[in-house]
Design a protein around this motif. Structure first.
Motif, PDB file in Angstrom:
ATOM      1  N   THR A  19      40.665  51.665  44.655  1.00 27.93           N
ATOM      2  CA  THR A  19      40.994  50.431  45.370  1.00 27.93           C
ATOM      3  C   THR A  19      39.819  49.462  45.399  1.00 27.93           C
ATOM      4  N   ASP A  20      38.590  49.978  45.385  1.00 24.70           N
ATOM      5  CA  ASP A  20      37.424  49.085  45.329  1.00 24.70           C
ATOM      6  C   ASP A  20      37.385  48.343  43.996  1.00 24.70           C
ATOM      7  N   ALA A  21      37.641  49.052  42.900  1.00 27.16           N
ATOM      8  CA  ALA A  21      37.642  48.425  41.574  1.00 27.16           C
ATOM      9  C   ALA A  21      38.780  47.414  41.455  1.00 27.16           C
ATOM     10  N   VAL A  22      39.960  47.768  41.959  1.00 26.79           N
ATOM     11  CA  VAL A  22      41.104  46.844  41.902  1.00 26.79           C
ATOM     12  C   VAL A  22      40.788  45.596  42.717  1.00 26.79           C
ATOM     13  N   PHE A  53      42.081  53.098  32.751  1.00 23.23           N
ATOM     14  CA  PHE A  53      40.789  53.752  32.930  1.00 23.23           C
ATOM     15  C   PHE A  53      40.113  54.022  31.586  1.00 23.23           C
ATOM     16  N   GLU A  54      38.799  53.927  31.580  1.00 23.31           N
ATOM     17  CA  GLU A  54      38.010  54.407  30.456  1.00 23.31           C
ATOM     18  C   GLU A  54      37.038  55.433  31.017  1.00 23.31           C
ATOM     19  N   ILE A  59      39.299  50.027  34.755  1.00 21.11           N
ATOM     20  CA  ILE A  59      38.944  48.778  34.085  1.00 21.11           C
ATOM     21  C   ILE A  59      40.126  47.819  33.985  1.00 21.11           C
ATOM     22  N   GLY A  60      41.264  48.205  34.521  1.00 17.61           N
ATOM     23  CA  GLY A  60      42.432  47.339  34.484  1.00 17.61           C
ATOM     24  C   GLY A  60      43.472  47.787  35.490  1.00 17.61           C
ATOM     25  N   PHE A  61      44.435  46.913  35.716  1.00 22.10           N
ATOM     26  CA  PHE A  61      45.423  47.184  36.756  1.00 22.10           C
ATOM     27  C   PHE A  61      46.639  46.294  36.538  1.00 22.10           C
ATOM     28  N   ALA A  62      47.779  46.800  36.939  1.00 22.51           N
ATOM     29  CA  ALA A  62      49.016  46.019  37.055  1.00 22.51           C
ATOM     30  C   ALA A  62      49.880  46.743  38.076  1.00 22.51           C
ATOM     31  N   ARG A  63      50.783  46.000  38.688  1.00 23.14           N
ATOM     32  CA  ARG A  63      51.718  46.639  39.612  1.00 23.14           C
ATOM     33  C   ARG A  63      53.079  46.012  39.446  1.00 23.14           C
ATOM     34  N   VAL A  64      54.090  46.794  39.820  1.00 21.36           N
ATOM     35  CA  VAL A  64      55.469  46.343  39.685  1.00 21.36           C
ATOM     36  C   VAL A  64      56.201  46.629  40.995  1.00 21.36           C
ATOM     37  N   ILE A  65      56.873  45.623  41.489  1.00 20.37           N
ATOM     38  CA  ILE A  65      57.747  45.756  42.656  1.00 20.37           C
ATOM     39  C   ILE A  65      59.160  45.896  42.109  1.00 20.37           C
ATOM     40  N   THR A  66      59.896  46.907  42.561  1.00 22.36           N
ATOM     41  CA  THR A  66      61.209  47.137  41.974  1.00 22.36           C
ATOM     42  C   THR A  66      62.149  47.857  42.925  1.00 22.36           C
ATOM     43  N   ASP A  67      63.447  47.680  42.672  1.00 26.03           N
ATOM     44  CA  ASP A  67      64.459  48.493  43.347  1.00 26.03           C
ATOM     45  C   ASP A  67      64.911  49.628  42.424  1.00 26.03           C
ATOM     46  N   HIS A  68      64.327  49.723  41.240  1.00 26.91           N
ATOM     47  CA  HIS A  68      64.566  50.774  40.241  1.00 26.91           C
ATOM     48  C   HIS A  68      65.954  50.706  39.591  1.00 26.91           C
ATOM     49  N   VAL A  69      66.741  49.682  39.883  1.00 28.03           N
ATOM     50  CA  VAL A  69      68.083  49.588  39.332  1.00 28.03           C
ATOM     51  C   VAL A  69      68.351  48.198  38.753  1.00 28.03           C
ATOM     52  N   VAL A  70      68.168  47.186  39.563  1.00 33.41           N
ATOM     53  CA  VAL A  70      68.568  45.842  39.178  1.00 33.41           C
ATOM     54  C   VAL A  70      67.374  44.955  38.815  1.00 33.41           C
ATOM     55  N   ILE A  79      42.712  42.794  33.328  1.00 34.65           N
ATOM     56  CA  ILE A  79      41.817  43.664  32.576  1.00 34.65           C
ATOM     57  C   ILE A  79      40.396  43.163  32.816  1.00 34.65           C
ATOM     58  N   ASP A  80      39.466  44.083  33.035  1.00 32.00           N
ATOM     59  CA  ASP A  80      38.057  43.733  33.189  1.00 32.00           C
ATOM     60  C   ASP A  80      37.650  42.843  32.013  1.00 32.00           C
ATOM     61  N   PRO A  81      36.964  41.731  32.284  1.00 35.86           N
ATOM     62  CA  PRO A  81      36.577  40.817  31.199  1.00 35.86           C
ATOM     63  C   PRO A  81      35.807  41.493  30.060  1.00 35.86           C
ATOM     64  N   ASN A  82      35.055  42.536  30.354  1.00 34.70           N
ATOM     65  CA  ASN A  82      34.286  43.240  29.324  1.00 34.70           C
ATOM     66  C   ASN A  82      35.165  44.044  28.371  1.00 34.70           C
ATOM     67  N   PHE A  83      36.446  44.202  28.706  1.00 34.27           N
ATOM     68  CA  PHE A  83      37.354  45.013  27.893  1.00 34.27           C
ATOM     69  C   PHE A  83      38.512  44.204  27.315  1.00 34.27           C
ATOM     70  N   ARG A  84      38.481  42.899  27.495  1.00 36.58           N
ATOM     71  CA  ARG A  84      39.547  42.052  26.960  1.00 36.58           C
ATOM     72  C   ARG A  84      39.400  41.912  25.447  1.00 36.58           C
ATOM     73  N   GLY A  85      40.506  41.598  24.798  1.00 31.96           N
ATOM     74  CA  GLY A  85      40.498  41.413  23.358  1.00 31.96           C
ATOM     75  C   GLY A  85      40.619  42.709  22.571  1.00 31.96           C
ATOM     76  N   LYS A  86      40.927  43.810  23.257  1.00 35.47           N
ATOM     77  CA  LYS A  86      41.052  45.118  22.606  1.00 35.47           C
ATOM     78  C   LYS A  86      42.494  45.618  22.585  1.00 35.47           C
ATOM     79  N   GLY A  87      43.429  44.762  22.987  1.00 32.54           N
ATOM     80  CA  GLY A  87      44.839  45.152  23.002  1.00 32.54           C
ATOM     81  C   GLY A  87      45.236  45.947  24.234  1.00 32.54           C
ATOM     82  N   LEU A  88      44.355  46.031  25.230  1.00 38.29           N
ATOM     83  CA  LEU A  88      44.647  46.838  26.420  1.00 38.29           C
ATOM     84  C   LEU A  88      45.692  46.182  27.319  1.00 38.29           C
ATOM     85  N   GLY A  89      45.703  44.857  27.372  1.00 38.76           N
ATOM     86  CA  GLY A  89      46.735  44.152  28.128  1.00 38.76           C
ATOM     87  C   GLY A  89      48.111  44.392  27.516  1.00 38.76           C
TER      88      GLY A  89
END
Length: 148
Positions: A19-22, A53-54, A59-70, A79-89
């Motif tokens: 949570t500190d990294a995020v 994670f590396e 080094i990166g994060f995303a979240r999704v809010i969902t009802d799992h159906v609709v 993505i951490d700026p130091n890791f961008r451009g590597k296809g991680l996004g």
């Protein structure tokens, strides 16, 4: 769920999330720079999180809010700026799209940039209505804040 690629790992395990990294990543973004850490952590608890994670370091994060159906709503893709451009996004978004709990009718997101990136995944620009709380001080009075 977990995905592995070279020295990288994407995990949906909340226990793995740093949570500190995020908070550090999001506090340096244009869209979440004013979110207090406790709001970020609460939003993580109320979402399906994808940590990138590396060698165990987040080094990166995303979240999704969902009802799992609709419906699912993708938030906070970063993505951490130091890791961008590597296809991680692209990789983290592919993991989101293939996750079995996210095989829903509609997946949405809101972004001011990266439209070309998201269009690769069949996201389309549409007009929507939204209510935005403009005063972050009022967040303390909200019982649940998921995605602003």
């Amino acid at each position: 769920m977990e995905w592995h690629k070279d020295s990288y790992l994407i995990s949906c395990s909340f226990e793995r999330m740093d949570t500190d990294a995020v908070y550090e990543l999001l506090s340096n973004s244009y869209w979440a720079s004013e979110r207090p850490k406790d709001v970020i952590v609460q939003s993580m608890r109320n979402s399906l999180c994808f940590g990138l994670f590396e060698y165990g370091k987040q080094i990166g994060f995303a979240r999704v809010i969902t009802d799992h159906v609709v419906f699912a709503w993708v938030c906070d893709v970063i993505i951490d700026p130091n890791f961008r451009g590597k296809g991680l996004g692209k990789w983290i978004l592919s993991c989101i799209i293939e996750h079995p709990d996210l095989q829903v009718k509609t997946t949405g997101l809101f972004t001011k940039d990266a439209h070309t990136f998201y269009e690769q995944y069949d996201f389309k620009s549409v007009d929507t209505m939204q209510r935005v709380v403009h005063d972050p001080k009022s967040w303390n009075s909200l019982s649940s804040v998921n995605c602003l």
